[in-house]
Scaffold this motif. Sequence first.
Motif, PDB file in Angstrom:
ATOM      1  N   PHE A   1       0.829  -1.205   0.000  1.00  0.00           N
ATOM      2  CA  PHE A   1       0.000   0.000   0.000  1.00  0.00           C
ATOM      3  C   PHE A   1       0.865   1.257   0.000  1.00  0.00           C
ATOM      4  O   PHE A   1       0.606   2.204  -0.744  1.00  0.00           O
ATOM      5  CB  PHE A   1      -0.929  -0.004   1.218  1.00  0.00           C
ATOM      6  CG  PHE A   1      -1.644   1.294   1.399  1.00  0.00           C
ATOM      7  CD1 PHE A   1      -1.221   2.207   2.351  1.00  0.00           C
ATOM      8  CD2 PHE A   1      -2.722   1.621   0.600  1.00  0.00           C
ATOM      9  CE1 PHE A   1      -1.868   3.414   2.502  1.00  0.00           C
ATOM     10  CE2 PHE A   1      -3.380   2.827   0.744  1.00  0.00           C
ATOM     11  CZ  PHE A   1      -2.947   3.725   1.704  1.00  0.00           C
ATOM     12  N   MET A   2       1.906   1.286   0.840  1.00  0.00           N
ATOM     13  CA  MET A   2       2.752   2.469   0.933  1.00  0.00           C
ATOM     14  C   MET A   2       3.514   2.709  -0.368  1.00  0.00           C
ATOM     15  O   MET A   2       3.659   3.848  -0.802  1.00  0.00           O
ATOM     16  CB  MET A   2       3.737   2.334   2.108  1.00  0.00           C
ATOM     17  CG  MET A   2       4.452   3.616   2.431  1.00  0.00           C
ATOM     18  SD  MET A   2       3.362   5.014   2.708  1.00  0.00           S
ATOM     19  CE  MET A   2       2.900   4.772   4.382  1.00  0.00           C
ATOM     20  N   ALA A   3       3.967   1.649  -1.022  1.00  0.00           N
ATOM     21  CA  ALA A   3       4.678   1.804  -2.292  1.00  0.00           C
ATOM     22  C   ALA A   3       3.741   2.356  -3.364  1.00  0.00           C
ATOM     23  O   ALA A   3       4.121   3.240  -4.136  1.00  0.00           O
ATOM     24  CB  ALA A   3       5.258   0.470  -2.732  1.00  0.00           C
ATOM     25  N   ARG A   4       2.505   1.864  -3.408  1.00  0.00           N
ATOM     26  CA  ARG A   4       1.531   2.401  -4.369  1.00  0.00           C
ATOM     27  C   ARG A   4       1.196   3.862  -4.059  1.00  0.00           C
ATOM     28  O   ARG A   4       1.059   4.678  -4.952  1.00  0.00           O
ATOM     29  CB  ARG A   4       0.253   1.574  -4.352  1.00  0.00           C
ATOM     30  CG  ARG A   4       0.369   0.336  -5.186  1.00  0.00           C
ATOM     31  CD  ARG A   4      -0.982  -0.288  -5.372  1.00  0.00           C
ATOM     32  NE  ARG A   4      -0.924  -1.577  -4.673  1.00  0.00           N
ATOM     33  CZ  ARG A   4      -1.952  -2.249  -4.253  1.00  0.00           C
ATOM     34  NH1 ARG A   4      -3.156  -1.783  -4.414  1.00  0.00           N
ATOM     35  NH2 ARG A   4      -1.806  -3.401  -3.671  1.00  0.00           N
ATOM     36  N   PHE A   5       1.056   4.177  -2.774  1.00  0.00           N
ATOM     37  CA  PHE A   5       0.743   5.551  -2.366  1.00  0.00           C
ATOM     38  C   PHE A   5       1.856   6.505  -2.768  1.00  0.00           C
ATOM     39  O   PHE A   5       1.605   7.574  -3.312  1.00  0.00           O
ATOM     40  CB  PHE A   5       0.526   5.589  -0.848  1.00  0.00           C
ATOM     41  CG  PHE A   5       0.225   6.940  -0.313  1.00  0.00           C
ATOM     42  CD1 PHE A   5       1.190   7.677   0.355  1.00  0.00           C
ATOM     43  CD2 PHE A   5      -1.032   7.493  -0.479  1.00  0.00           C
ATOM     44  CE1 PHE A   5       0.907   8.930   0.840  1.00  0.00           C
ATOM     45  CE2 PHE A   5      -1.327   8.748   0.013  1.00  0.00           C
ATOM     46  CZ  PHE A   5      -0.345   9.466   0.675  1.00  0.00           C
ATOM     47  N   LEU A   6       3.117   6.133  -2.519  1.00  0.00           N
ATOM     48  CA  LEU A   6       4.244   6.988  -2.879  1.00  0.00           C
ATOM     49  C   LEU A   6       4.376   7.137  -4.400  1.00  0.00           C
ATOM     50  O   LEU A   6       4.703   8.211  -4.891  1.00  0.00           O
ATOM     51  CB  LEU A   6       5.534   6.443  -2.276  1.00  0.00           C
ATOM     52  CG  LEU A   6       5.640   6.549  -0.753  1.00  0.00           C
ATOM     53  CD1 LEU A   6       6.898   5.861  -0.259  1.00  0.00           C
ATOM     54  CD2 LEU A   6       5.608   7.992  -0.323  1.00  0.00           C
ATOM     55  N   GLU A   7       4.102   6.071  -5.126  1.00  0.00           N
ATOM     56  CA  GLU A   7       4.168   6.148  -6.581  1.00  0.00           C
ATOM     57  C   GLU A   7       3.093   7.099  -7.112  1.00  0.00           C
ATOM     58  O   GLU A   7       3.343   7.919  -7.988  1.00  0.00           O
ATOM     59  CB  GLU A   7       3.971   4.763  -7.188  1.00  0.00           C
ATOM     60  CG  GLU A   7       4.040   4.766  -8.702  1.00  0.00           C
ATOM     61  CD  GLU A   7       3.790   3.387  -9.289  1.00  0.00           C
ATOM     62  OE1 GLU A   7       3.726   3.302 -10.524  1.00  0.00           O
ATOM     63  OE2 GLU A   7       3.643   2.420  -8.520  1.00  0.00           O
ATOM     64  N   LEU A   8       1.910   7.019  -6.545  1.00  0.00           N
ATOM     65  CA  LEU A   8       0.818   7.898  -6.958  1.00  0.00           C
ATOM     66  C   LEU A   8       1.144   9.358  -6.632  1.00  0.00           C
ATOM     67  O   LEU A   8       0.909  10.247  -7.444  1.00  0.00           O
ATOM     68  CB  LEU A   8      -0.478   7.484  -6.263  1.00  0.00           C
ATOM     69  CG  LEU A   8      -1.707   8.317  -6.570  1.00  0.00           C
ATOM     70  CD1 LEU A   8      -2.045   8.188  -8.045  1.00  0.00           C
ATOM     71  CD2 LEU A   8      -2.859   7.890  -5.702  1.00  0.00           C
ATOM     72  N   GLN A   9       1.720   9.617  -5.452  1.00  0.00           N
ATOM     73  CA  GLN A   9       2.067  10.979  -5.074  1.00  0.00           C
ATOM     74  C   GLN A   9       3.115  11.561  -6.016  1.00  0.00           C
ATOM     75  O   GLN A   9       3.039  12.726  -6.396  1.00  0.00           O
ATOM     76  CB  GLN A   9       2.562  11.031  -3.624  1.00  0.00           C
ATOM     77  CG  GLN A   9       1.488  10.756  -2.617  1.00  0.00           C
ATOM     78  CD  GLN A   9       0.329  11.721  -2.724  1.00  0.00           C
ATOM     79  OE1 GLN A   9       0.518  12.914  -2.857  1.00  0.00           O
ATOM     80  NE2 GLN A   9      -0.877  11.201  -2.683  1.00  0.00           N
ATOM     81  N   ALA A  10       4.143  10.782  -6.406  1.00  0.00           N
ATOM     82  CA  ALA A  10       5.156  11.280  -7.342  1.00  0.00           C
ATOM     83  C   ALA A  10       4.555  11.600  -8.686  1.00  0.00           C
ATOM     84  O   ALA A  10       4.896  12.602  -9.314  1.00  0.00           O
ATOM     85  CB  ALA A  10       6.268  10.250  -7.477  1.00  0.00           C
ATOM     86  N   GLN A  11       3.586  10.738  -9.159  1.00  0.00           N
ATOM     87  CA  GLN A  11       2.945  10.967 -10.449  1.00  0.00           C
ATOM     88  C   GLN A  11       2.128  12.249 -10.423  1.00  0.00           C
ATOM     89  O   GLN A  11       2.155  13.033 -11.366  1.00  0.00           O
ATOM     90  CB  GLN A  11       2.055   9.789 -10.822  1.00  0.00           C
ATOM     91  CG  GLN A  11       2.827   8.552 -11.197  1.00  0.00           C
ATOM     92  CD  GLN A  11       1.936   7.343 -11.384  1.00  0.00           C
ATOM     93  OE1 GLN A  11       0.734   7.406 -11.145  1.00  0.00           O
ATOM     94  NE2 GLN A  11       2.529   6.237 -11.785  1.00  0.00           N
ATOM     95  N   ILE A  12       1.385  12.473  -9.326  1.00  0.00           N
ATOM     96  CA  ILE A  12       0.568  13.682  -9.218  1.00  0.00           C
ATOM     97  C   ILE A  12       1.462  14.907  -9.111  1.00  0.00           C
ATOM     98  O   ILE A  12       1.212  15.926  -9.742  1.00  0.00           O
ATOM     99  CB  ILE A  12      -0.386  13.587  -8.014  1.00  0.00           C
ATOM    100  CG1 ILE A  12      -1.457  12.540  -8.283  1.00  0.00           C
ATOM    101  CG2 ILE A  12      -1.026  14.933  -7.727  1.00  0.00           C
ATOM    102  CD1 ILE A  12      -2.329  12.232  -7.102  1.00  0.00           C
ATOM    103  N   HIS A  13       2.527  14.813  -8.329  1.00  0.00           N
ATOM    104  CA  HIS A  13       3.435  15.949  -8.147  1.00  0.00           C
ATOM    105  C   HIS A  13       4.109  16.326  -9.460  1.00  0.00           C
ATOM    106  O   HIS A  13       4.197  17.494  -9.798  1.00  0.00           O
ATOM    107  CB  HIS A  13       4.484  15.620  -7.097  1.00  0.00           C
ATOM    108  CG  HIS A  13       5.534  16.663  -6.945  1.00  0.00           C
ATOM    109  ND1 HIS A  13       5.285  17.881  -6.367  1.00  0.00           N
ATOM    110  CD2 HIS A  13       6.823  16.690  -7.327  1.00  0.00           C
ATOM    111  CE1 HIS A  13       6.385  18.616  -6.391  1.00  0.00           C
ATOM    112  NE2 HIS A  13       7.333  17.913  -6.961  1.00  0.00           N
ATOM    113  N   LEU A  14       4.580  15.353 -10.201  1.00  0.00           N
ATOM    114  CA  LEU A  14       5.273  15.648 -11.445  1.00  0.00           C
ATOM    115  C   LEU A  14       4.308  16.100 -12.535  1.00  0.00           C
ATOM    116  O   LEU A  14       4.664  16.898 -13.389  1.00  0.00           O
ATOM    117  CB  LEU A  14       6.057  14.418 -11.917  1.00  0.00           C
ATOM    118  CG  LEU A  14       7.223  14.028 -11.023  1.00  0.00           C
ATOM    119  CD1 LEU A  14       7.851  12.734 -11.525  1.00  0.00           C
ATOM    120  CD2 LEU A  14       8.261  15.127 -10.969  1.00  0.00           C
ATOM    121  N   LEU A  15       3.097  15.612 -12.489  1.00  0.00           N
ATOM    122  CA  LEU A  15       2.121  15.990 -13.495  1.00  0.00           C
ATOM    123  C   LEU A  15       1.572  17.385 -13.223  1.00  0.00           C
ATOM    124  O   LEU A  15       1.477  18.208 -14.119  1.00  0.00           O
ATOM    125  CB  LEU A  15       0.980  14.969 -13.514  1.00  0.00           C
ATOM    126  CG  LEU A  15      -0.140  15.213 -14.505  1.00  0.00           C
ATOM    127  CD1 LEU A  15       0.409  15.125 -15.908  1.00  0.00           C
ATOM    128  CD2 LEU A  15      -1.227  14.192 -14.305  1.00  0.00           C
TER     129      LEU A  15
END
Length: 80
Positions: free
Chosen positions: A20-34
């Motif tokens: 869950f934490m790995a998916r959450f961090l991946e999603l946050q990086a995608q939103i931040h970069l986008l």
Amino acid sequence: ERELELHSPAQMDVSRNLSFMARFLELQAQIHLLGNIVIWASAGLATAVYALLFFWYLLRRRRCIRDLPEGCWLRWVLAG
């Protein structure tokens, strides 16, 4: 056949292997970069407004019209 299999991309579902934490961090990086249009538009507008006000006050200071006291002017310049 084997060579063709090695060159074709593998269809693996990696999302099931992530915690869950790995998916959450991946999603946050995608939103931040986008980013999003509201963030980009407000940042661009704020930068343009600051630049216009900076040059306005700079021009007035060149003409010896001191709208802002020296301390406020330095804080304004450093904030930019």
